[in-house]
Every structure is written in C-alpha cells, then in structure tokens.
Motif scaffolding. Structure first.
Motif, mmCIF file in Angstrom:
data_model
loop_
_atom_site.group_PDB
_atom_site.id
_atom_site.type_symbol
_atom_site.label_atom_id
_atom_site.label_comp_id
_atom_site.label_asym_id
_atom_site.label_seq_id
_atom_site.Cartn_x
_atom_site.Cartn_y
_atom_site.Cartn_z
ATOM 1 N N VAL A 163 0.860 -1.186 0.000
ATOM 2 C CA VAL A 163 0.000 0.000 0.000
ATOM 3 C C VAL A 163 0.895 1.236 0.000
ATOM 4 O O VAL A 163 1.623 1.488 0.950
ATOM 5 C CB VAL A 163 -0.931 0.021 1.231
ATOM 6 C CG1 VAL A 163 -1.818 1.261 1.201
ATOM 7 C CG2 VAL A 163 -1.772 -1.243 1.289
ATOM 8 N N THR A 164 0.840 1.999 -1.082
ATOM 9 C CA THR A 164 1.653 3.209 -1.197
ATOM 10 C C THR A 164 0.750 4.420 -1.383
ATOM 11 O O THR A 164 -0.422 4.293 -1.760
ATOM 12 C CB THR A 164 2.613 3.116 -2.398
ATOM 13 O OG1 THR A 164 1.827 3.078 -3.607
ATOM 14 C CG2 THR A 164 3.484 1.864 -2.315
ATOM 15 N N VAL A 168 -2.919 4.743 -3.374
ATOM 16 C CA VAL A 168 -4.108 5.306 -2.734
ATOM 17 C C VAL A 168 -4.651 6.472 -3.557
ATOM 18 O O VAL A 168 -5.860 6.584 -3.794
ATOM 19 C CB VAL A 168 -3.788 5.764 -1.293
ATOM 20 C CG1 VAL A 168 -4.974 6.525 -0.698
ATOM 21 C CG2 VAL A 168 -3.441 4.567 -0.417
ATOM 22 N N LEU A 169 -3.755 7.344 -4.021
ATOM 23 C CA LEU A 169 -4.167 8.483 -4.847
ATOM 24 C C LEU A 169 -4.813 8.008 -6.144
ATOM 25 O O LEU A 169 -5.837 8.558 -6.578
ATOM 26 C CB LEU A 169 -2.952 9.362 -5.154
ATOM 27 C CG LEU A 169 -3.232 10.626 -5.979
ATOM 28 C CD1 LEU A 169 -4.172 11.560 -5.221
ATOM 29 C CD2 LEU A 169 -1.920 11.339 -6.309
ATOM 30 N N ASP A 170 -4.250 6.966 -6.745
ATOM 31 C CA ASP A 170 -4.799 6.419 -7.986
ATOM 32 C C ASP A 170 -6.216 5.900 -7.779
ATOM 33 O O ASP A 170 -7.102 6.117 -8.612
ATOM 34 C CB ASP A 170 -3.889 5.300 -8.496
ATOM 35 C CG ASP A 170 -4.351 4.756 -9.838
ATOM 36 O OD1 ASP A 170 -4.732 5.556 -10.713
ATOM 37 O OD2 ASP A 170 -4.349 3.521 -10.003
ATOM 38 N N VAL A 171 -6.439 5.227 -6.659
ATOM 39 C CA VAL A 171 -7.778 4.719 -6.344
ATOM 40 C C VAL A 171 -8.766 5.873 -6.189
ATOM 41 O O VAL A 171 -9.878 5.842 -6.726
ATOM 42 C CB VAL A 171 -7.742 3.866 -5.057
ATOM 43 C CG1 VAL A 171 -9.156 3.545 -4.589
ATOM 44 C CG2 VAL A 171 -6.970 2.581 -5.290
ATOM 45 N N THR A 176 -9.697 3.011 -9.535
ATOM 46 C CA THR A 176 -9.068 1.746 -9.918
ATOM 47 C C THR A 176 -9.038 0.788 -8.729
ATOM 48 O O THR A 176 -9.030 1.204 -7.573
ATOM 49 C CB THR A 176 -7.629 1.978 -10.398
ATOM 50 O OG1 THR A 176 -6.924 2.719 -9.390
ATOM 51 C CG2 THR A 176 -7.592 2.750 -11.692
ATOM 52 N N ASN A 177 -9.017 -0.504 -9.041
ATOM 53 C CA ASN A 177 -8.881 -1.553 -8.020
ATOM 54 C C ASN A 177 -9.932 -1.465 -6.919
ATOM 55 O O ASN A 177 -9.658 -1.791 -5.763
ATOM 56 C CB ASN A 177 -7.481 -1.520 -7.391
ATOM 57 C CG ASN A 177 -6.395 -1.768 -8.411
ATOM 58 O OD1 ASN A 177 -6.515 -2.654 -9.244
ATOM 59 N ND2 ASN A 177 -5.343 -0.971 -8.363
ATOM 60 N N GLU A 178 -11.126 -1.024 -7.274
ATOM 61 C CA GLU A 178 -12.187 -0.947 -6.269
ATOM 62 C C GLU A 178 -12.547 -2.353 -5.797
ATOM 63 O O GLU A 178 -12.656 -3.287 -6.600
ATOM 64 C CB GLU A 178 -13.422 -0.261 -6.852
ATOM 65 C CG GLU A 178 -14.510 -0.009 -5.827
ATOM 66 C CD GLU A 178 -15.650 0.835 -6.376
ATOM 67 O OE1 GLU A 178 -16.617 1.067 -5.632
ATOM 68 O OE2 GLU A 178 -15.568 1.254 -7.551
ATOM 69 N N VAL A 179 -12.713 -2.502 -4.500
ATOM 70 C CA VAL A 179 -13.034 -3.800 -3.912
ATOM 71 C C VAL A 179 -14.517 -3.837 -3.559
ATOM 72 O O VAL A 179 -15.024 -2.929 -2.893
ATOM 73 C CB VAL A 179 -12.187 -4.058 -2.648
ATOM 74 C CG1 VAL A 179 -12.607 -5.364 -1.983
ATOM 75 C CG2 VAL A 179 -10.706 -4.088 -3.006
ATOM 76 N N PHE A 180 -15.191 -4.859 -4.007
ATOM 77 C CA PHE A 180 -16.609 -5.019 -3.705
ATOM 78 C C PHE A 180 -16.790 -6.187 -2.745
ATOM 79 O O PHE A 180 -16.280 -7.276 -2.985
ATOM 80 C CB PHE A 180 -17.409 -5.276 -4.986
ATOM 81 C CG PHE A 180 -17.382 -4.118 -5.953
ATOM 82 C CD1 PHE A 180 -18.293 -3.085 -5.839
ATOM 83 C CD2 PHE A 180 -16.421 -4.070 -6.955
ATOM 84 C CE1 PHE A 180 -18.258 -2.013 -6.726
ATOM 85 C CE2 PHE A 180 -16.379 -3.004 -7.843
ATOM 86 C CZ PHE A 180 -17.304 -1.973 -7.730
#
Length: 202
Positions: A163-164, A168-171, A176-180
């Motif tokens: 985790v960088t 985090v900023l990209d999310v 991106t990489n959204e977790v459901f």
C-alpha cells in the motif's frame, strides 16, 4: 462452551469476522477481553497475541488458534540476546505478536503506537525495536536524537509495503482496483467491529 466469545484480530478477512463476536487491535485487546461478559475466549488468528492477552486476563479461559504474524514470529530469543549484547545500554521494546520467550526479554511490550510512545517518552537514548521497521520513521520524527536498532536486518512487512501513497491516490482519482464486498458478508463483518467500538468506549 456455552458462553464462548470468538475474539478476532482486526487485520483479518471479512469472512473471518463474519464468524466472530468482537474484533480487537493489539492496543485494545486486553481491555476488550476484560470487558466481555464471557468466560471462554477463542482468540483468533494470532496465538502469540492471544497468550499475551491471556496472561493479563487470568479469570478467562482461553482457546488459541495456531496462527501467527509471519513478521513477528521470526524474531527469536537468540536474536534479541545478540542485539542486547551488541547494544548493552539499549532498552528492548517488543510487539505482543512476538513469541513469549522474546517478550520475557522486553523492557516494554505494546502495540505499534505504544512502542512509539514508549521510545519517545522514555529517558533512555538507545532502543532495540522488536516490530516492523515502519515505526522507525514515526519515532525519528518525534525523537530524532534517539538511537534505534533492529533485532534483524529485514524487519519489513511486505504486505503493508504494497500500500503506497501513489496507489491510494490512484484509487481516489481514478476508481481503480475498487473492492466489492457482498452486502450480507459486509453486514455480518461489521457486527464485531461495532462491538469492539462499544466495549472500547467503556
């Protein structure tokens, strides 16, 4: 066990939380367990943290899972003794996920935040740190003159390092990489988290 409470470390999966009665952190585990009305405690998944809590809750009956933190369990008594011999003036601060024989050598045992506060507030100038190296930066911000030593050269949690700030900023910016998480599972997993907050407030 008619009154069994399943106590789950907070850094566990939603699936594991689903079957738990309450979550704990390394800093509030003792308080939470003491505030539970249950006598029988099934502590998951870390046996070392469980043993640390059990010693401070002698009126409870503990059942331990045979799990551990892969970063803390590799810190051995021999490594600590070697570090102490190399730095005889240093205090040794250890995380409760270390094994019992390591904790017996510690001048202080506590959570990550507890270790940071201990080093910053203690008059000693030198410290051997028995947890992941992430605490070093925080300690150096607050107490730049303290001398810090590792027990072993690679006290790194590779999972935490994934985790960088850039990720985090990209999310946040690009979704991106959204977790459901399944709603039913999420609802079940929230119950032990809410129970932790309730008991921590007592």
């Amino acid at each position: 066990y008619d009154d069994l409470a399943v106590v789950c470390y907070i850094n566990s999966t939603a699936e594991l939380k689903k079957y738990s009665d309450v979550c704990v952190t390394s800093s509030n585990a003792v308080k939470i367990v003491k505030n539970l009305p249950n006598k029988n405690i099934f502590f998951i998944p870390d046996r070392n943290l469980g043993h640390f809590v059990a010693k401070q809750c002698p009126d409870k009956n503990f059942i331990f899972n045979n799990g551990c933190c892969p970063r803390h369990v590799v810190i051995t008594k021999e490594m600590v003794e070697k570090a102490k011999a190399e730095h005889p003036l240093a205090k040794f601060a250890a995380h409760p996920e270390c094994t019992e024989d390591v904790l017996e050598l510690a001048d202080y045992v506590g959570s990550t935040s507890g270790i940071i506060d201990y080093v910053v507030d203690t008059e000693a100038d030198e410290f051997i740190i028995g947890t992941v190296d992430g605490v070093f930066n925080e300690i150096r911000k607050k107490a730049p003159d303290k001398k810090l030593y590792t027990v072993k050269p690679d006290q790194v949690c590779v999972n935490m390092k994934k985790v960088t700030l850039e990720k985090v900023l990209d999310v946040l910016e690009n979704d991106t990489n959204e977790v459901f998480v399944d709603k039913e599972l999420a609802d079940h997993a929230m119950k032990p988290l809410n129970k932790m907050l309730e008991l921590a407030a007592k």
